[in-house]
Enzyme design. Structure first.
Site, mmCIF file in Angstrom:
data_model
loop_
_atom_site.group_PDB
_atom_site.id
_atom_site.type_symbol
_atom_site.label_atom_id
_atom_site.label_comp_id
_atom_site.label_asym_id
_atom_site.label_seq_id
_atom_site.Cartn_x
_atom_site.Cartn_y
_atom_site.Cartn_z
ATOM 1 N N ASN A 1 -5.824 -10.174 15.541
ATOM 2 C CA ASN A 1 -5.823 -8.948 14.742
ATOM 3 C C ASN A 1 -6.600 -9.159 13.440
ATOM 4 O O ASN A 1 -6.034 -9.201 12.343
ATOM 5 C CB ASN A 1 -4.385 -8.499 14.473
ATOM 6 C CG ASN A 1 -4.315 -7.090 13.941
ATOM 7 O OD1 ASN A 1 -5.315 -6.512 13.521
ATOM 8 N ND2 ASN A 1 -3.111 -6.528 13.943
ATOM 9 N N GLY B 1 -1.380 0.756 4.314
ATOM 10 C CA GLY B 1 -0.849 -0.560 4.662
ATOM 11 C C GLY B 1 -0.617 -1.403 3.419
ATOM 12 O O GLY B 1 0.436 -2.025 3.260
ATOM 13 N N TYR C 1 -1.093 -0.718 20.561
ATOM 14 C CA TYR C 1 -2.169 -1.402 19.841
ATOM 15 C C TYR C 1 -2.141 -2.904 20.122
ATOM 16 O O TYR C 1 -3.184 -3.532 20.287
ATOM 17 C CB TYR C 1 -2.036 -1.133 18.340
ATOM 18 C CG TYR C 1 -3.030 -1.883 17.495
ATOM 19 C CD1 TYR C 1 -4.362 -1.466 17.440
ATOM 20 C CD2 TYR C 1 -2.666 -3.007 16.764
ATOM 21 C CE1 TYR C 1 -5.294 -2.159 16.676
ATOM 22 C CE2 TYR C 1 -3.591 -3.695 15.995
ATOM 23 C CZ TYR C 1 -4.903 -3.277 15.960
ATOM 24 O OH TYR C 1 -5.825 -3.967 15.205
ATOM 25 N N GLU C 2 -0.941 -3.475 20.181
ATOM 26 C CA GLU C 2 -0.801 -4.908 20.411
ATOM 27 C C GLU C 2 -0.820 -5.274 21.897
ATOM 28 O O GLU C 2 -0.580 -6.418 22.251
ATOM 29 C CB GLU C 2 0.489 -5.418 19.760
ATOM 30 C CG GLU C 2 0.441 -5.368 18.253
ATOM 31 C CD GLU C 2 1.698 -5.904 17.584
ATOM 32 O OE1 GLU C 2 2.756 -6.022 18.258
ATOM 33 O OE2 GLU C 2 1.623 -6.208 16.382
ATOM 34 N N GLY D 1 -7.525 2.948 6.158
ATOM 35 C CA GLY D 1 -8.599 2.951 5.183
ATOM 36 C C GLY D 1 -8.272 3.675 3.889
ATOM 37 O O GLY D 1 -9.077 3.682 2.968
ATOM 38 N N TYR E 1 -4.407 -9.056 4.749
ATOM 39 C CA TYR E 1 -3.444 -10.036 4.255
ATOM 40 C C TYR E 1 -4.115 -11.070 3.349
ATOM 41 O O TYR E 1 -3.568 -11.455 2.317
ATOM 42 C CB TYR E 1 -2.720 -10.720 5.411
ATOM 43 C CG TYR E 1 -1.994 -9.753 6.322
ATOM 44 C CD1 TYR E 1 -1.512 -8.520 5.854
ATOM 45 C CD2 TYR E 1 -1.794 -10.047 7.656
ATOM 46 C CE1 TYR E 1 -0.855 -7.634 6.685
ATOM 47 C CE2 TYR E 1 -1.125 -9.170 8.495
ATOM 48 C CZ TYR E 1 -0.662 -7.963 8.005
ATOM 49 O OH TYR E 1 -0.005 -7.091 8.833
ATOM 50 N N VAL F 1 0.102 1.559 10.678
ATOM 51 C CA VAL F 1 -0.466 2.787 10.127
ATOM 52 C C VAL F 1 -1.278 3.441 11.241
ATOM 53 O O VAL F 1 -2.050 2.758 11.929
ATOM 54 C CB VAL F 1 -1.352 2.490 8.891
ATOM 55 C CG1 VAL F 1 -2.033 3.757 8.402
ATOM 56 C CG2 VAL F 1 -0.523 1.849 7.778
ATOM 57 N N GLY G 1 -5.404 2.968 2.191
ATOM 58 C CA GLY G 1 -4.535 2.094 1.418
ATOM 59 C C GLY G 1 -3.061 2.165 1.765
ATOM 60 O O GLY G 1 -2.239 1.613 1.038
#
Length: 164
Positions: free
Chosen positions: A125, A98, A26-27, A94, A132, A88, A96
């Site tokens: 991101n 995380g 992903y990163e 979506g 956050y 996740v 919750g």
């Protein structure tokens, strides 16, 4: 569907490795992963654990993880928690998970008398940054992360004075 957060056990090592590889993809850092199950097991569950892991599950299936460890604030004079990685699975986002992982980390920080919970996020991101901000996290704009690894780490260590 029931969402639960629990501490990882040695039986979770393959799932943890899978989450690390998925996060790295992903990163856009899949090429950087060197972690293997044996090394991770030693540092997570061996005689001197260096980090801890929380596992997010829905109906018994692992859908996410958070890897963290203690740091220390000299200004606060107290320990803190540093969240190294949180991930996740895309298909489970979506619901919750995380936020639940972060909430559990916050509770652990308070239970251990930690002054703060900190982490880094890649500047591109946007979905993570939005989460956050929604929980009240603030960027540390005046600070820049520094890293020393590989040959540079070895070269600096080679100049260390002899210790008694």
């Amino acid at each position: 569907m029931t969402l639960t957060i629990r501490s990882a056990t040695p039986d979770d090592i393959d799932a943890i490795v899978g989450f690390i590889h998925a996060l790295a993809a992903y990163e856009k850092l899949a090429h950087a992963v060197k972690a293997d199950p044996a090394t991770l097991a030693r540092y997570l569950f061996g005689p001197h654990p260096m980090a801890e892991v929380l596992i997010a599950e829905t109906d018994g299936a692992a859908i996410g993880f958070a890897l963290f460890f203690h740091n220390f604030s000299t200004f606060e004079g107290r320990p803190g928690l540093y969240l190294e990685d949180l991930f996740v699975k895309p298909e489970a986002r979506g619901i919750g998970a995380g936020r639940a992982l972060l909430a559990r980390l916050a509770q652990i920080a308070l239970d251990r008398d930690c002054a703060r919970l900190e982490w880094s996020v890649l500047d591109w991101n946007a979905p993570a940054i939005a989460v956050y901000r929604a929980i009240g996290a603030q960027p540390m704009d005046e600070w820049t992360v520094q890293r020393l690894d590989g040959d540079a780490l070895q070269a600096l260590a080679a100049t260390a004075p002899i210790t008694a």
